[in-house]
Write a protein that holds these residues in place. Structure first.
Motif: not given
Length: 497
Positions: A103-113
């Motif tokens: 899991c990666y934390q992106l800007a604006d509370n977005n998460v990429l898995v």
């Protein structure tokens, strides 16, 4: 020669046809025959994982909609490092990591898995884009991006299929309760038309064989019957096609209506082959060869070093009304009055679970009848002495074959087709006369009597008889049946083996 199987089903509960297809995949693979299993609908990650867990392989799967792209390989090849770089991510963005996902934390509370593929180390199968905890997009990868799905309220509303350069080559969008497809400027309003276009992309040849496992309400059925290639078309029967009252199963309506379009029919048992021959004759349909090919196989016969638990009885199936597990529970409850040490375990899941549990409670049988849920049965079968089935018809009976392969004594009704195939009365078990006209109370009583007879006698000879019967279904034996059938169809010669 290529063998195309239609289809791997999406959107339904797992069933015996799925297992039969996986068995076929392995047998044909070991024979060196090129076989392809077709998804006519794009599968969810869970559904794809299910089919792969049965033994299918990525390189043998064909996704109909991807045929409209220039993608040639769907096997995951994008490594974590390569995709991380392509999406401009770094290890510093990682907030969670396991063997299954990163899991990666992106800007604006977005998460990429990144969801990692268990069959291809360090490769990504698909990527989820989350807004908070809500999925908004999913991308699937092979050598490059294959498909993108867009979500609304947790459901897919749009799906795009990409060429290798990322361009959208084919698109599906949900409009109300229907899906529309877009190919270039053209809008296709039916899945039947999509399948017709897909079949034209296959470039089928006379050496090829199309196996149809399902026909009822399938969007590919009509295009398959109408296709004009020189490939052979064969129907595999997985259900009862004609009931004892003479009525045809609606599932095979189109099969019998257009029977002359088929080059061959395949049944799982000799018993169904005989009935099918009679059915076709009544339809004034003659000359179509029928092959009997078991829909399952056994890698080996199994036993238990621990020995079998005395008075142990089991069954395994979907908890479905057709399996009549309520009768099995009543049979065991009746036999338990004479055999107080009798124990009965029911393996499987399904919609009847609550009803069956209530019946167990109603009969006061909760101390000796148990619902065990799903389990890996290969190591479980040998712990039991006997297997009970109360299904009123089985076209084959995969669990019957597996139980016989583990040496269990078998009990059931003398009903089409699997029971008399695997249960030889008085040798490896007992068959009880069955008819829809016989009162259920009488069926329960008679089967309970046979159960008592089995356990009050010497069970060991029954075990040996089951092993002997099951040896006919070992891998090498069923492979030979496939090989001969393909030769007889003219699809295989000695040079190809």
């Amino acid at each position: 020669m290529s063998i195309y199987t239609f289809n791997l089903l999406v959107g339904y509960e797992p069933n015996g046809v799925d297992v039969a297809q996986a068995s076929r995949a392995k047998l044909l693979r070991d024979l060196g025959v090129q076989s392809t299993f077709v998804f006519t609908t794009w599968p969810s990650p869970e559904k794809l994982a299910y089919y792969l867990s049965l033994g299918h392989r990525d390189e043998e799967l064909l996704y109909a909609q991807l045929a409209f792209t220039d993608q040639e390989k769907t096997v995951p090849q994008q490594t974590v490092g390569a995709l991380q770089m392509a999406l401009q991510l770094t290890r510093l963005d990682i907030i969670e990591q396991s063997e299954e996902k990163i899991c990666y934390q992106l800007a604006d509370n977005n998460v990429l898995v990144f969801h990692l593929d268990p069959y291809h180390p360090d490769c990504v199968r698909y990527v989820d884009y989350l807004l908070g905890t809500t999925i908004i997009k999913r991308e699937y990868y092979g050598a490059c991006k294959l498909v993108t799905e867009y979500f609304q309220y947790g459901s897919v509303i749009r799906r795009t299929y990409h060429d290798q350069n990322g361009r959208i080559a084919f698109e599906e969008a949900r409009q109300g309760g229907h899906w529309l497809s877009k190919m270039g400027p053209e809008i296709l309003t039916s899945q039947t038309e999509v399948m017709r276009r897909f079949l034209s992309k296959l470039s089928l040849k006379k050496e090829d064989l199309i196996l149809v496992d399902r026909a009822s309400r399938m969007e590919f059925a009509r295009p398959l019957l109408e296709q004009r290639s020189s490939a052979k078309l064969a129907m595999v029967f997985h259900s009862e096609h004609e009931f004892e009252n003479g009525q045809l199963n609606y599932e095979y309506y189109y099969v019998f209506k257009y029977a002359q379009r088929f080059d061959a029919f395949i049944t799982a048992t000799e018993a169904q082959k005989e009935v099918l021959q009679q059915t076709l004759a009544k339809q004034d349909c003659h000359g179509i060869p029928i092959y009997t090919i078991p829909v399952g196989h056994l890698e080996k016969l199994t036993g238990s070093l621990e020995g079998r638990r005395p008075f142990s009885l089991m069954t395994a199936s979907r908890l479905d009304p057709r399996k009549r597990l309520d009768l099995a529970i009543r049979v065991v409850a009746t036999a338990h009055l004479t055999l107080p040490d009798l124990r009965f375990d029911i393996y499987g899941k399904g919609g009847e679970e609550d009803n069956l549990q209530n019946l167990i409670q109603e009969l006061g049988a909760q101390d000796y009848i148990y619902l065990r849920g799903h389990a890996d049965l290969q190591q479980i079968y040998p712990r039991y002495q006997a297997y009970l089935t109360t299904s009123q018809w089985e076209t084959f009976g995969l669990t019957l074959m597996e139980a016989a392969g583990a040496g269990l004594a078998l009990l059931g009704f003398d009903a089409r087709y699997g029971n008399p195939t695997f249960i030889k009365d008085g040798k490896n078990g007992f068959l009880v006369d069955y008819s829809e006209k016989i009162p259920e109370a009488d069926l329960v009583k008679e089967l309970a009597n046979r159960l008592v007879e089995l356990f009050q006698g010497n069970v060991t000879p029954f075990h040996q008889a089951s092993y002997e019967l099951a040896s006919c279904y070992l891998t090498s034996k069923v492979q030979e049946v496939w090989k001969q059938a393909l030769k007889d169809m003219g699809q295989l010669d000695e040079k190809e083996i």
